[in-house]
Write a protein that holds these residues in place. Structure first.
Motif, mmCIF file in Angstrom:
data_model
loop_
_atom_site.group_PDB
_atom_site.id
_atom_site.type_symbol
_atom_site.label_atom_id
_atom_site.label_comp_id
_atom_site.label_asym_id
_atom_site.label_seq_id
_atom_site.Cartn_x
_atom_site.Cartn_y
_atom_site.Cartn_z
ATOM 1 N N VAL A 12 -6.364 20.614 -10.577
ATOM 2 C CA VAL A 12 -4.907 20.682 -10.504
ATOM 3 C C VAL A 12 -4.437 21.954 -11.186
ATOM 4 O O VAL A 12 -5.171 22.562 -11.964
ATOM 5 C CB VAL A 12 -4.236 19.468 -11.182
ATOM 6 N N GLN A 13 -3.208 22.327 -10.902
ATOM 7 C CA GLN A 13 -2.614 23.464 -11.580
ATOM 8 C C GLN A 13 -2.002 23.003 -12.891
ATOM 9 O O GLN A 13 -1.691 21.824 -13.087
ATOM 10 C CB GLN A 13 -1.564 24.116 -10.694
ATOM 11 N N SER A 14 -1.823 23.967 -13.784
ATOM 12 C CA SER A 14 -1.197 23.685 -15.057
ATOM 13 C C SER A 14 0.147 22.989 -14.851
ATOM 14 O O SER A 14 0.928 23.401 -13.992
ATOM 15 C CB SER A 14 -1.004 24.994 -15.823
ATOM 16 N N GLY A 15 0.386 21.937 -15.627
ATOM 17 C CA GLY A 15 1.600 21.148 -15.483
ATOM 18 C C GLY A 15 1.445 19.949 -14.573
ATOM 19 O O GLY A 15 2.347 19.103 -14.515
ATOM 20 N N GLY A 16 0.344 19.876 -13.875
ATOM 21 C CA GLY A 16 0.097 18.784 -12.955
ATOM 22 C C GLY A 16 -0.362 17.517 -13.647
ATOM 23 O O GLY A 16 -0.472 17.459 -14.876
ATOM 24 N N SER A 17 -0.656 16.512 -12.833
ATOM 25 C CA SER A 17 -1.044 15.203 -13.344
ATOM 26 C C SER A 17 -2.267 14.667 -12.616
ATOM 27 O O SER A 17 -2.503 15.006 -11.442
ATOM 28 C CB SER A 17 0.105 14.204 -13.169
#
Length: 126
Positions: A12-17
């Protein structure tokens, strides 16, 4: 003998879950234990991320994940979860669930955990 199987890892990208699952196979009902989620980066020591007593409500978190990660359980289904929000690149690691121990005050004692899953990889890109 109880076996644990993790799932739910990914990239996932940074900030994802992401939500990791840990399914227990084998009879464990009526047995007191603590379920923990741990993570390890190659070349670094494994660290405990979150803990919950089986069938209980108490939780404990690594300081760096407080407010972002939530450990939960569906005891009837024999499944434990680690919900990870606001993921950061430094959360990248192999994540393991592990069961063992009975003394909540010692939940961070890694040597008490006797049953481990095979791990699921979490990769967070910036």
């Amino acid at each position: 003998q109880v076996q644990l199987l993790e799932s739910g890892g990914g990239s996932v990208q940074s900030g994802g879950s992401l939500r990791l699952s840990c399914a227990a196979f084998g009879y464990f009902y009526g047995t007191d234990f603590i379920m923990g989620w741990f993570r390890q980066v190659p070349g670094q020591e494994r660290e405990g991320v979150a803990y919950v007593p089986s069938g209980g409500d108490s939780t404990y978190y690594l300081d760096s994940v407080k407010g972002r990660f939530t450990i939960s359980q569906d005891y009837g289904k024999g499944t434990w979860y680690l919900t990870m929000n606001s993921l950061k690149p430094e959360d990248t690691a192999m994540y393991y669930c592990a069961a063992g121990g009975t003394l909540w005050s010692n939940c961070r004692q890694e040597s008490d955990y006797i049953t481990w899953g095979q791990g699921t990889q979490v990769t967070v890109s910036s």
